[in-house]
Design a protein around this motif. Sequence first.
Motif, PDB file in Angstrom:
ATOM      1  N   GLU A 203       8.600  -2.344   4.112  1.00  0.00           N
ATOM      2  CA  GLU A 203       8.853  -3.731   3.705  1.00  0.00           C
ATOM      3  C   GLU A 203       7.584  -4.383   3.156  1.00  0.00           C
ATOM      4  O   GLU A 203       7.637  -5.154   2.188  1.00  0.00           O
ATOM      5  CB  GLU A 203       9.379  -4.522   4.904  1.00  0.00           C
ATOM      6  CG  GLU A 203      10.180  -5.749   4.538  1.00  0.00           C
ATOM      7  CD  GLU A 203      11.453  -5.446   3.762  1.00  0.00           C
ATOM      8  OE1 GLU A 203      11.728  -6.180   2.792  1.00  0.00           O
ATOM      9  OE2 GLU A 203      12.157  -4.482   4.128  1.00  0.00           O
ATOM     10  N   GLU A 204       6.447  -4.065   3.759  1.00  0.00           N
ATOM     11  CA  GLU A 204       5.194  -4.678   3.285  1.00  0.00           C
ATOM     12  C   GLU A 204       4.749  -4.138   1.938  1.00  0.00           C
ATOM     13  O   GLU A 204       3.842  -4.703   1.306  1.00  0.00           O
ATOM     14  CB  GLU A 204       4.079  -4.480   4.319  1.00  0.00           C
ATOM     15  CG  GLU A 204       3.734  -3.024   4.622  1.00  0.00           C
ATOM     16  CD  GLU A 204       4.543  -2.460   5.773  1.00  0.00           C
ATOM     17  OE1 GLU A 204       4.084  -1.449   6.361  1.00  0.00           O
ATOM     18  OE2 GLU A 204       5.608  -3.031   6.090  1.00  0.00           O
ATOM     19  N   ASP A 205       5.368  -3.059   1.469  1.00  0.00           N
ATOM     20  CA  ASP A 205       5.040  -2.512   0.154  1.00  0.00           C
ATOM     21  C   ASP A 205       6.043  -2.931  -0.916  1.00  0.00           C
ATOM     22  O   ASP A 205       6.009  -2.426  -2.041  1.00  0.00           O
ATOM     23  CB  ASP A 205       4.978  -0.978   0.218  1.00  0.00           C
ATOM     24  CG  ASP A 205       3.706  -0.484   0.883  1.00  0.00           C
ATOM     25  OD1 ASP A 205       2.727  -1.260   0.936  1.00  0.00           O
ATOM     26  OD2 ASP A 205       3.686   0.662   1.365  1.00  0.00           O
ATOM     27  N   ILE A 206       6.942  -3.841  -0.568  1.00  0.00           N
ATOM     28  CA  ILE A 206       7.870  -4.416  -1.555  1.00  0.00           C
ATOM     29  C   ILE A 206       7.443  -5.860  -1.751  1.00  0.00           C
ATOM     30  O   ILE A 206       7.774  -6.750  -0.964  1.00  0.00           O
ATOM     31  CB  ILE A 206       9.332  -4.316  -1.074  1.00  0.00           C
ATOM     32  CG1 ILE A 206       9.707  -2.862  -0.798  1.00  0.00           C
ATOM     33  CG2 ILE A 206      10.276  -4.919  -2.106  1.00  0.00           C
ATOM     34  CD1 ILE A 206      11.089  -2.691  -0.181  1.00  0.00           C
ATOM     35  N   ARG A 207       6.667  -6.106  -2.782  1.00  0.00           N
ATOM     36  CA  ARG A 207       6.073  -7.427  -2.998  1.00  0.00           C
ATOM     37  C   ARG A 207       6.970  -8.233  -3.947  1.00  0.00           C
ATOM     38  O   ARG A 207       6.980  -7.990  -5.153  1.00  0.00           O
ATOM     39  CB  ARG A 207       4.664  -7.284  -3.576  1.00  0.00           C
ATOM     40  CG  ARG A 207       3.954  -8.604  -3.819  1.00  0.00           C
ATOM     41  CD  ARG A 207       3.627  -9.300  -2.507  1.00  0.00           C
ATOM     42  NE  ARG A 207       2.447  -8.733  -1.879  1.00  0.00           N
ATOM     43  CZ  ARG A 207       1.209  -9.180  -2.088  1.00  0.00           C
ATOM     44  NH1 ARG A 207       1.017 -10.202  -2.903  1.00  0.00           N
ATOM     45  NH2 ARG A 207       0.194  -8.618  -1.482  1.00  0.00           N
ATOM     46  N   ILE A 208       7.726  -9.181  -3.379  1.00  0.00           N
ATOM     47  CA  ILE A 208       8.626 -10.019  -4.173  1.00  0.00           C
ATOM     48  C   ILE A 208       7.904 -11.316  -4.518  1.00  0.00           C
ATOM     49  O   ILE A 208       7.619 -12.141  -3.642  1.00  0.00           O
ATOM     50  CB  ILE A 208       9.936 -10.292  -3.420  1.00  0.00           C
ATOM     51  CG1 ILE A 208      10.648  -8.969  -3.108  1.00  0.00           C
ATOM     52  CG2 ILE A 208      10.850 -11.207  -4.242  1.00  0.00           C
ATOM     53  CD1 ILE A 208      11.925  -9.115  -2.301  1.00  0.00           C
ATOM     54  N   LEU A 209       7.592 -11.502  -5.791  1.00  0.00           N
ATOM     55  CA  LEU A 209       6.848 -12.661  -6.265  1.00  0.00           C
ATOM     56  C   LEU A 209       7.812 -13.758  -6.688  1.00  0.00           C
ATOM     57  O   LEU A 209       8.880 -13.481  -7.242  1.00  0.00           O
ATOM     58  CB  LEU A 209       5.971 -12.270  -7.454  1.00  0.00           C
ATOM     59  CG  LEU A 209       5.016 -11.096  -7.248  1.00  0.00           C
ATOM     60  CD1 LEU A 209       4.338 -10.727  -8.567  1.00  0.00           C
ATOM     61  CD2 LEU A 209       3.975 -11.433  -6.197  1.00  0.00           C
ATOM     62  N   PRO A 210       7.464 -15.015  -6.471  1.00  0.00           N
ATOM     63  CA  PRO A 210       8.317 -16.100  -6.979  1.00  0.00           C
ATOM     64  C   PRO A 210       8.276 -16.117  -8.504  1.00  0.00           C
ATOM     65  O   PRO A 210       7.214 -15.971  -9.113  1.00  0.00           O
ATOM     66  CB  PRO A 210       7.691 -17.362  -6.381  1.00  0.00           C
ATOM     67  CG  PRO A 210       6.272 -16.978  -6.075  1.00  0.00           C
ATOM     68  CD  PRO A 210       6.292 -15.521  -5.734  1.00  0.00           C
ATOM     69  N   ALA A 211       9.439 -16.269  -9.126  1.00  0.00           N
ATOM     70  CA  ALA A 211       9.486 -16.331 -10.584  1.00  0.00           C
ATOM     71  C   ALA A 211       8.769 -17.585 -11.071  1.00  0.00           C
ATOM     72  O   ALA A 211       8.759 -18.622 -10.406  1.00  0.00           O
ATOM     73  CB  ALA A 211      10.934 -16.323 -11.064  1.00  0.00           C
ATOM     74  N   GLY A 212       8.181 -17.461 -12.233  1.00  0.00           N
ATOM     75  CA  GLY A 212       7.457 -18.580 -12.818  1.00  0.00           C
ATOM     76  C   GLY A 212       8.316 -19.357 -13.796  1.00  0.00           C
ATOM     77  O   GLY A 212       9.538 -19.453 -13.649  1.00  0.00           O
ATOM     78  N   ALA A 213       7.661 -19.911 -14.812  1.00  0.00           N
ATOM     79  CA  ALA A 213       8.359 -20.727 -15.803  1.00  0.00           C
ATOM     80  C   ALA A 213       9.467 -19.920 -16.464  1.00  0.00           C
ATOM     81  O   ALA A 213       9.297 -18.740 -16.792  1.00  0.00           O
ATOM     82  CB  ALA A 213       7.362 -21.220 -16.853  1.00  0.00           C
ATOM     83  N   GLY A 214      10.613 -20.567 -16.662  1.00  0.00           N
ATOM     84  CA  GLY A 214      11.733 -19.894 -17.290  1.00  0.00           C
ATOM     85  C   GLY A 214      12.346 -18.818 -16.428  1.00  0.00           C
ATOM     86  O   GLY A 214      13.098 -17.981 -16.923  1.00  0.00           O
ATOM     87  N   LEU A 215      12.024 -18.817 -15.118  1.00  0.00           N
ATOM     88  CA  LEU A 215      12.522 -17.807 -14.177  1.00  0.00           C
ATOM     89  C   LEU A 215      12.114 -16.400 -14.584  1.00  0.00           C
ATOM     90  O   LEU A 215      12.852 -15.436 -14.383  1.00  0.00           O
ATOM     91  CB  LEU A 215      14.045 -17.922 -14.029  1.00  0.00           C
ATOM     92  CG  LEU A 215      14.543 -19.266 -13.462  1.00  0.00           C
ATOM     93  CD1 LEU A 215      16.051 -19.336 -13.475  1.00  0.00           C
ATOM     94  CD2 LEU A 215      14.010 -19.483 -12.055  1.00  0.00           C
TER      95      LEU A 215
END
Length: 474
Positions: A203-215
Amino acid sequence: MLESYPKIEVEDPFGVPPDTLGLSADEMRRLGYRVVDLVVDRAMRRNQEHAILEASPAELLARLGGPLPEEPGDPDAALELMAEVALSHQQHGDHPRYFARVPGPASFAAILGEWMGTGFNTIAASWGGGSGPAAVEMTVCRWIAELLGMPPETEGVLVSGGSLGNLTAFAVARSENGPGVAYLTDQTHSSLPRDLRALGWAEEDIRILPAGAGLRMDLADLRAAIAADKAAGRRPALVIATAGSTNTGAVDPLEGIADLCRDEGLWFHVDGAYGGPAALVPEGRAALAGMERADSVVLDPHKWLFQPYDVGVCLVTRPAALERAFAMHPEYLKDVQATTGAVNFGNRSLELTRRSRALKLWMSLRTYGAKRFREAVRAGIRTAELAERLLRADPATWEVVTPAQIGIVCFAFRGAKPGEHAAAAKAVSDSGFACVTSTSLQGQSALRLCTINPLTTEADIAETLRRLAAARPG
């Protein structure tokens, strides 16, 4: 030239079949023609049927279940029951007003190819066991790579859809590039983190980043995450970009991600399960610029390449990487190992026993040609743009949340209250006129149209919007 073999002489080949599960030739033809009639009749009236229809388990099981049949039954009655009950109660992705999720507007030539493969009991596991189907799949993978603008050394394999296509690509990435951190965004399709977990990613190797502008994936955030992981002694390995998100049709900055992956030595994967076929037309190719630089790409031809369910394709630009990840050579298969220039497709994914999903693609491309596929893709893009224009023309009722992007537009009631979108979508879908769903975009409720069916008209869009507005609670 292919060698011609003499026909095998058999006595009375069209008589009563010798096995107890056969039918006479006349009965096979009669029932086969009946199936064709049922399918064509339904195709001619599909815009008059419910876009989606559901019934309770109790109701359906009462009509379709019952005791195990012990004695032979009436096949005509079974076909009628199948058509009228089993196959009518489902989402009809080829309906011109099915706008939910991602429609599957299957072309008839593709259906013919599917029927032929089933009728000939086709297997596509090895060259020795199915050289004809393997040659068709090799051809289809090459054609799809060419349509997408992928490099000539690209190799591929057909699977059931995006979930297994992406899992296949991730297994190849791990085989070629080793374990490490995978980077994706919160707009990445939900099946992809599941794929990673199934393959053993911690799980710690699955890095889910928040989407930026325009998703879309934010390049600065991606660079920062990679730098932070390296500083912490972790090994970045894989970046997963989206080419046409399911929610909005957004495309991550593929060129910038390709540059970063090259500089950092990371595997660059593109999930184009929905949006990849947009590359067939210049406006889509521009939006997807950089996809051709990926190490692996996945798309679902049962979406925007107008194939019946199911078919996905995993393309890999590193020659022989698929075989390096999946090939096996047991003694009992030694007689069907590939000869020079041939492919054992059972060595390109986890599937060994596999039907030929390529026949329908081959048949439809041979029948319609790439030009008509391009016209159909362009129609989907323009229909979404038309929907956006209609929405903007009525600002008192609607606001556009995300503009039309390769066949998808998201919108909301002006001043919407909680629950209004879901309620309106349900009312229209329950009516059978159209199938529409609501979604959530970074916490904001919205409605969504996916418009990739080339049979969808301006009147279909306008009336669906009118009915949604009329169904708004209060």
